[in-house]
Design a protein around this motif. Structure first.
Motif, PDB file in Angstrom:
ATOM      1  N   LEU A   1       6.411  -0.318  -3.855  1.00  0.00           N
ATOM      2  CA  LEU A   1       5.127  -0.982  -4.027  1.00  0.00           C
ATOM      3  C   LEU A   1       5.191  -2.489  -3.798  1.00  0.00           C
ATOM      4  CD1 LEU A   1       3.954   0.812  -7.299  1.00  0.00           C
ATOM      5  CD2 LEU A   1       3.445   1.438  -4.949  1.00  0.00           C
ATOM      6  N   ALA A   2       6.227  -2.964  -3.183  1.00  0.00           N
ATOM      7  CA  ALA A   2       6.430  -4.410  -3.052  1.00  0.00           C
ATOM      8  C   ALA A   2       5.260  -5.091  -2.337  1.00  0.00           C
ATOM      9  CB  ALA A   2       7.732  -4.687  -2.321  1.00  0.00           C
ATOM     10  N   ASP A   3       4.731  -4.490  -1.306  1.00  0.00           N
ATOM     11  CA  ASP A   3       3.667  -5.106  -0.518  1.00  0.00           C
ATOM     12  C   ASP A   3       2.287  -4.510  -0.808  1.00  0.00           C
ATOM     13  OD1 ASP A   3       5.541  -6.730   0.738  1.00  0.00           O
ATOM     14  OD2 ASP A   3       5.968  -5.194   2.255  1.00  0.00           O
ATOM     15  N   SER A   4       2.171  -3.770  -1.871  1.00  0.00           N
ATOM     16  CA  SER A   4       0.898  -3.108  -2.191  1.00  0.00           C
ATOM     17  C   SER A   4      -0.051  -4.061  -2.904  1.00  0.00           C
ATOM     18  CB  SER A   4       1.147  -1.897  -3.081  1.00  0.00           C
ATOM     19  OG  SER A   4       1.964  -0.961  -2.418  1.00  0.00           O
ATOM     20  N   GLU A   5      -1.291  -3.652  -2.942  1.00  0.00           N
ATOM     21  CA  GLU A   5      -2.327  -4.425  -3.619  1.00  0.00           C
ATOM     22  C   GLU A   5      -2.168  -4.304  -5.133  1.00  0.00           C
ATOM     23  OE1 GLU A   5      -4.605  -6.344  -2.176  1.00  0.00           O
ATOM     24  OE2 GLU A   5      -3.845  -5.857  -0.188  1.00  0.00           O
ATOM     25  N   TRP A   6      -2.865  -5.181  -5.862  1.00  0.00           N
ATOM     26  CA  TRP A   6      -2.746  -5.227  -7.315  1.00  0.00           C
ATOM     27  C   TRP A   6      -3.227  -3.946  -7.968  1.00  0.00           C
ATOM     28  CZ3 TRP A   6      -6.958  -4.598 -10.417  1.00  0.00           C
ATOM     29  CH2 TRP A   6      -8.202  -4.753  -9.820  1.00  0.00           C
ATOM     30  N   TYR A   7      -4.247  -3.306  -7.402  1.00  0.00           N
ATOM     31  CA  TYR A   7      -4.791  -2.100  -8.007  1.00  0.00           C
ATOM     32  C   TYR A   7      -3.847  -0.910  -7.842  1.00  0.00           C
ATOM     33  CZ  TYR A   7      -6.528  -1.635  -3.203  1.00  0.00           C
ATOM     34  OH  TYR A   7      -6.628  -1.600  -1.841  1.00  0.00           O
ATOM     35  N   VAL A   8      -3.035  -0.930  -6.790  1.00  0.00           N
ATOM     36  CA  VAL A   8      -2.018   0.117  -6.635  1.00  0.00           C
ATOM     37  C   VAL A   8      -0.949  -0.048  -7.714  1.00  0.00           C
ATOM     38  CG1 VAL A   8      -0.271   1.092  -5.092  1.00  0.00           C
ATOM     39  CG2 VAL A   8      -2.457   0.308  -4.163  1.00  0.00           C
ATOM     40  N   HIS A   9      -0.543  -1.293  -7.967  1.00  0.00           N
ATOM     41  CA  HIS A   9       0.410  -1.572  -9.039  1.00  0.00           C
ATOM     42  C   HIS A   9      -0.169  -1.143 -10.392  1.00  0.00           C
ATOM     43  CE1 HIS A   9       3.514  -4.104  -7.012  1.00  0.00           C
ATOM     44  NE2 HIS A   9       2.547  -4.154  -6.103  1.00  0.00           N
ATOM     45  N   LEU A  10      -1.421  -1.478 -10.620  1.00  0.00           N
ATOM     46  CA  LEU A  10      -2.070  -1.131 -11.872  1.00  0.00           C
ATOM     47  C   LEU A  10      -2.109   0.382 -12.060  1.00  0.00           C
ATOM     48  CD1 LEU A  10      -3.671  -2.186 -14.351  1.00  0.00           C
ATOM     49  CD2 LEU A  10      -5.726  -1.864 -12.975  1.00  0.00           C
TER      50      LEU A  10
END
Length: 79
Positions: free
Chosen positions: A33-42
């Motif tokens: 998830l290094a380059d993913s958006e904040w909502y993907v992290h959430l």
């Protein structure tokens, strides 16, 4: 097996589960998830934060289940 011993073993299993699960979830997040958006992290951390409860639920239910000897003693005490 006595309830005290089961509780001790269950506690060791739960602590080990949480540590290993946290390390695996963090490693997966760091590499995938290094380059993913904040909502993907959430979403990932929200889901992975709740997912460890499933195996913990089985360990806790095993810990709280009385041994056959204790259940028989409780049954005999009622009579």
């Amino acid at each position: 097996m006595s309830t005290r011993l089961k509780s001790f073993i269950g506690m060791l299993i739960l602590v080990t589960l949480v540590i290993i699960y946290a390390l695996v979830a963090t490693t997966v997040a760091a590499y995938r998830l290094a380059d993913s958006e904040w909502y993907v992290h959430l979403a990932f951390f929200g889901l992975s934060g709740l997912l460890w409860v499933v195996p913990a639920m089985f360990v806790i239910s095993w810990m709280l289940k009385p041994s056959k000897k204790e259940a028989e003693e409780k049954r005999n005490a009622k009579n």
